[in-house]
Design a protein around this motif. Structure first.
Motif, PDB file in Angstrom:
ATOM      1  N   GLY A   6       0.743  -1.290  -0.029  1.00 40.60           N
ATOM      2  CA  GLY A   6      -0.334   0.044   0.011  1.00 40.60           C
ATOM      3  C   GLY A   6       0.879   1.270  -0.114  1.00 40.60           C
ATOM      4  N   ARG A   7       0.207   2.418   0.219  1.00 39.24           N
ATOM      5  CA  ARG A   7       1.000   3.746   0.317  1.00 39.24           C
ATOM      6  C   ARG A   7       1.643   3.774   1.263  1.00 39.24           C
ATOM      7  NH1 ARG A   7      -3.333   7.915   0.731  1.00 39.24           N
ATOM      8  NH2 ARG A   7      -4.649   6.198   1.519  1.00 39.24           N
ATOM      9  N   PRO A   8       2.834   4.568   1.127  1.00 33.50           N
ATOM     10  CA  PRO A   8       3.700   4.996   2.212  1.00 33.50           C
ATOM     11  C   PRO A   8       3.024   5.396   3.400  1.00 33.50           C
ATOM     12  CG  PRO A   8       4.730   5.542   0.277  1.00 33.50           C
ATOM     13  CD  PRO A   8       3.343   5.173   0.085  1.00 33.50           C
ATOM     14  N   LYS A   9       3.688   5.291   4.657  1.00 32.13           N
ATOM     15  CA  LYS A   9       2.956   6.003   5.914  1.00 32.13           C
ATOM     16  C   LYS A   9       3.830   6.946   6.395  1.00 32.13           C
ATOM     17  CE  LYS A   9       1.685   1.942   7.378  1.00 32.13           C
ATOM     18  NZ  LYS A   9       1.234   0.719   8.114  1.00 32.13           N
ATOM     19  N   GLY A  10       3.284   8.141   6.839  1.00 35.23           N
ATOM     20  CA  GLY A  10       4.590   9.040   7.101  1.00 35.23           C
ATOM     21  C   GLY A  10       4.533   9.115   8.524  1.00 35.23           C
ATOM     22  N   VAL A  11       5.854   9.140   9.287  1.00 36.91           N
ATOM     23  CA  VAL A  11       6.022   8.930  10.796  1.00 36.91           C
ATOM     24  C   VAL A  11       6.681  10.538  11.207  1.00 36.91           C
ATOM     25  CG1 VAL A  11       7.198   8.092  12.604  1.00 36.91           C
ATOM     26  CG2 VAL A  11       6.103   6.674  10.740  1.00 36.91           C
ATOM     27  N   GLU A  12       6.209  11.391  12.010  1.00 44.71           N
ATOM     28  CA  GLU A  12       6.743  12.067  12.263  1.00 44.71           C
ATOM     29  C   GLU A  12       7.582  12.258  13.644  1.00 44.71           C
ATOM     30  OE1 GLU A  12       4.659  16.151  11.004  1.00 44.71           O
ATOM     31  OE2 GLU A  12       3.140  15.003  12.198  1.00 44.71           O
ATOM     32  N   TYR A  13       8.800  12.908  13.792  1.00 43.17           N
ATOM     33  CA  TYR A  13       9.424  12.934  14.987  1.00 43.17           C
ATOM     34  C   TYR A  13       9.646  14.188  15.625  1.00 43.17           C
ATOM     35  CZ  TYR A  13      11.205   8.688  12.202  1.00 43.17           C
ATOM     36  OH  TYR A  13      11.125   7.646  11.687  1.00 43.17           O
ATOM     37  N   THR A  14       9.307  14.164  16.797  1.00 43.67           N
ATOM     38  CA  THR A  14       9.269  15.409  17.621  1.00 43.67           C
ATOM     39  C   THR A  14      10.915  15.775  18.189  1.00 43.67           C
ATOM     40  OG1 THR A  14       9.055  14.879  19.699  1.00 43.67           O
ATOM     41  CG2 THR A  14       6.964  15.358  18.273  1.00 43.67           C
ATOM     42  N   GLN A  15      11.287  16.897  18.305  1.00 39.95           N
ATOM     43  CA  GLN A  15      12.343  17.180  19.011  1.00 39.95           C
ATOM     44  C   GLN A  15      12.748  16.185  20.168  1.00 39.95           C
ATOM     45  OE1 GLN A  15      15.199  19.464  18.448  1.00 39.95           O
ATOM     46  NE2 GLN A  15      14.189  20.692  16.761  1.00 39.95           N
ATOM     47  N   GLN A  16      11.805  16.072  20.956  1.00 43.93           N
ATOM     48  CA  GLN A  16      12.069  15.249  22.423  1.00 43.93           C
ATOM     49  C   GLN A  16      12.194  13.807  21.940  1.00 43.93           C
ATOM     50  OE1 GLN A  16       9.230  13.030  22.888  1.00 43.93           O
ATOM     51  NE2 GLN A  16      10.222  11.943  24.160  1.00 43.93           N
ATOM     52  N   MET A  17      11.513  13.333  20.729  1.00 42.22           N
ATOM     53  CA  MET A  17      11.840  11.869  20.290  1.00 42.22           C
ATOM     54  C   MET A  17      13.075  11.679  19.862  1.00 42.22           C
ATOM     55  SD  MET A  17       8.044  11.436  18.352  1.00 42.22           S
ATOM     56  CE  MET A  17       8.428   9.684  17.607  1.00 42.22           C
ATOM     57  N   LEU A  18      13.706  12.552  18.949  1.00 42.71           N
ATOM     58  CA  LEU A  18      15.163  12.517  18.803  1.00 42.71           C
ATOM     59  C   LEU A  18      16.019  12.571  19.754  1.00 42.71           C
ATOM     60  CD1 LEU A  18      14.926  14.187  15.044  1.00 42.71           C
ATOM     61  CD2 LEU A  18      14.460  11.702  15.658  1.00 42.71           C
ATOM     62  N   TRP A  19      15.690  13.444  20.682  1.00 40.63           N
ATOM     63  CA  TRP A  19      16.625  13.562  21.976  1.00 40.63           C
ATOM     64  C   TRP A  19      16.654  12.361  22.601  1.00 40.63           C
ATOM     65  CZ3 TRP A  19      16.814  13.267  27.071  1.00 40.63           C
ATOM     66  CH2 TRP A  19      17.871  14.031  27.752  1.00 40.63           C
TER      67      TRP A  19
END
Ligand code: ADP
Length: 555
Positions: free
Chosen positions: A185-198
């Motif tokens: 199926g279609r690709p699914k977008g995942v967003e990362y916040t500053q806190q997640m990457l930290w």
């Protein structure tokens, strides 16, 4: 209450102040480039000014279609630290996926490598790219192209000031974005916040994670266009270590030479990369003695690979599991203290598992009846996971959100067992499991067994429809060059059947082994079983095979 939020920029500030002379080395279209954190920090601030002048505002998405190099790394800190969102796009995706992704994310500016301009041109479509106001080519000049407006990176950044007043950002600000490869199926977008990457950076830095420190020389081979190169641009900076970026389409020789010339101590990538490098170093005169450890993941690392790197090169392979949805690292297979005394074979078995969850995460394993499975290494179920760097939703995909999450838990779609010590083993992806006569066969286990044969470079197993047993396993094997030269495929085939029979029930034996030149790969370098299924899911294939004893009843 904390006086300051969890954001990426202090990692950069620290590297610049404490390690100004530590090097960043990059293999680019123009050759090897080399500078230090002081220069990096300078150029990153110039890029921040350039982005602001180009009209990039808080919350805007800035896309990259780039390999692993220093300019991409500059975007890794500049884009999120001006308050925008770094959206890495996988250039190996089909055009229609790139169009869908750019339109869905509403990217404002796109950085593109010279060698990928043509690819982007082929995906370009004025309506889906409507949001894009500027293209920037990652180099010193612009190749002939219809993309516009377009400029080259050095002109874009060059005239700007190296002083930039970095904003104080909220840890909830969106900092990154990546789409899954959309094998179904279609690709699914995942967003990362500053806190997640930290949080991901801090966890991967620990000894239970990747244990990177300022003595390391780190070469991320895992692409920066896919899940932040497993977070390494951030964690290596946080540690103040030296970076080595292998640039556009590195082959095993490029990688082996960079290890030798730059003194790489730690590197990371999918198993197919290391299978190639291993074959190269075994046959060529190259010194990889600086290398201490390799992180391998993205798909199951064959035990034989872990064993050979350890025994022949004294390199520890850290087998890990992760997902785009997890920023991406979830587990690493370190040995618990008492296991370090085990015999070699048991240690490799343990290291071959996907391993222990990183500190900060929690998991549960749920069977078909909705019950949690016991930690006995045998019962299996779907892995659910949650934690501060696990996403709680897909971007604009309520349909998927409904199916793939249960409150704070992400339902990973991976089928696992847990041993009594808490080590996870991925036995399959839900969609790859082979169901034979109502019983279940792990394609991953079979692949592991086949890849232990010295003549085998790559092996993958799919379920092929079968009138009587629903599905039967069929293996696809790539032989090493040496084995191809002295080819007696039928003999190898028999040995492969024997290898499987030695460890697994007779009915797990593949109905056939087909020798192919190369296993098709996905855009992230994993074996693409979908292509094989489309090509080979043909019951006639099994006409002469499927000996009667290769049936579940025989278990
Ligand atoms: P894609 O779907 O684009 O390949 P991901 O990189 O997010 O995207 O893939 C995550 C999946 O890859 C996991 O859900 C799992 O099935 C598989 N995977 C990752 N690491 C491993 C590993 N060490 N062993 C087996 N499978 C793995």
């Amino acid at each position: 209450m904390a006086g300051f939020d969890q954001t990426l920029r202090p990692f950069l500030w620290r590297a610049e102040r404490l390690y100004p002379d530590t090097e960043i080395v990059s293999r680019t279209h123009e050759g090897i480039q080399r500078y230090d954190y002081a220069t990096y920090s300078d150029r990153t601030a110039r890029l921040a000014n350039a982005l602001t002048d180009a009209g990039i505002e808080t919350g805007d998405r800035v896309a990259t279609v780039c390999w692993n190099h220093h300019r991409h790394f500059e975007a890794y800190f500049a884009v999120p630290s001006v308050g925008a969102q770094l959206h890495t796009i996988n250039p190996l995706l089909p055009d229609e996926h790139v169009q869908y992704i750019v339109e869905n994310a509403e990217d404002r500016l796109v950085f593109v490598d010279p060698s990928l301009v043509e690819k982007l041109e082929s995906a370009y479509d004025p309506s889906t790219f409507e949001s894009v106001a500027q293209f920037v080519v990652m180099g010193e000049s612009v190749p002939d192209t219809d993309l516009e407006p377009i400029t080259d990176y050095e002109s874009f950044v060059g005239s700007h000031d190296a002083d930039y007043e970095w904003p104080e950002l909220s840890e909830d600000a969106a900092a990154g974005m990546c789409y899954t490869s959309g094998t179904t199926g279609r690709p699914k977008g995942v967003e990362y916040t500053q806190q997640m990457l930290w949080a991901h950076t801090m966890a991967t830095l620990t000894p239970q994670g990747l244990d990177i420190d300022d003595t390391d020389v780190v070469m991320p081979v895992v692409p920066m266009f896919h899940v932040n190169a497993w977070g390494m641009p951030f964690s290596v900076t946080a540690a103040g270590a030296k970076h080595v970026y292998p640039g556009p389409s590195p082959d095993p020789e490029d990688l082996a030479r960079l290890i030798e010339e730059e003194g790489v101590t730690f590197t990371a990538g999918v198993p197919t990369v290391w299978l190639g490098v291993l074959e190269y170093v075994q046959e060529h005169d190259v010194d990889i003695s600086s290398l201490e450890r390799i992180m391998v993941g993205g798909s199951a690392a064959p035990k034989s690979l872990i064993e050979t790197f350890d025994q022949e090169y004294d390199v520890t392979m850290l087998h890990g599991w992760g997902m785009t949805e997890l920023s991406p690292v979830g587990t690493i297979s370190h040995l618990k203290p008492e296991m370090r005394e085990w015999d070699r074979d048991s240690k490799y078995d343990q290291r071959g598992k996907q391993g222990l969850i990183l500190p900060g995460l929690e998991f549960r394993v749920i069977d078909d009846d909705g019950e949690e499975v016991p930690w006995n290494g045998e019962d299996f179920g779907e892995l659910h996971i949650r934690g501060p760097w696990v996403t709680d939703s897909y971007f604009g995909r309520d349909d998927a959100n409904e199916a793939d999450f249960d409150g704070s838990w992400l339902k990973t779609g991976d089928i696992v067992t847990v041993d009594s010590e808490g080590y996870l083993t991925i036995v399959d992806r839900t969609k790859d499991v082979i169901k034979s006569g109502g019983e279940w066969i792990s394609s991953v286990d079979l692949e592991n067994a086949l890849m232990a044969h010295e003549a085998v470079v790559e092996a993958t197993v799919i379920g092929v429809s079968h009138e009587r047993w629903q599905e039967r396993p069929v293996a696809f094997v790539v032989l090493s060059e040496a084995a191809r030269d002295r080819a007696e495929p039928e003999a190898v085939k028999d040995e492969l059947f024997e290898l499987v029979r030695a460890d697994y029930p007779k009915w797990w034996t593949p109905d056939d082994v087909l020798f192919i030149d190369e296993v098709p790969k996905t855009a992230t370098g994993k074996f693409d079983k979908k292509v094989l299924r489309d090509q080979y899911d043909d019951p006639d294939l099994l006409e002469d095979a499927a000996p009667e004893d290769a049936a579940p009843e025989d278990a």
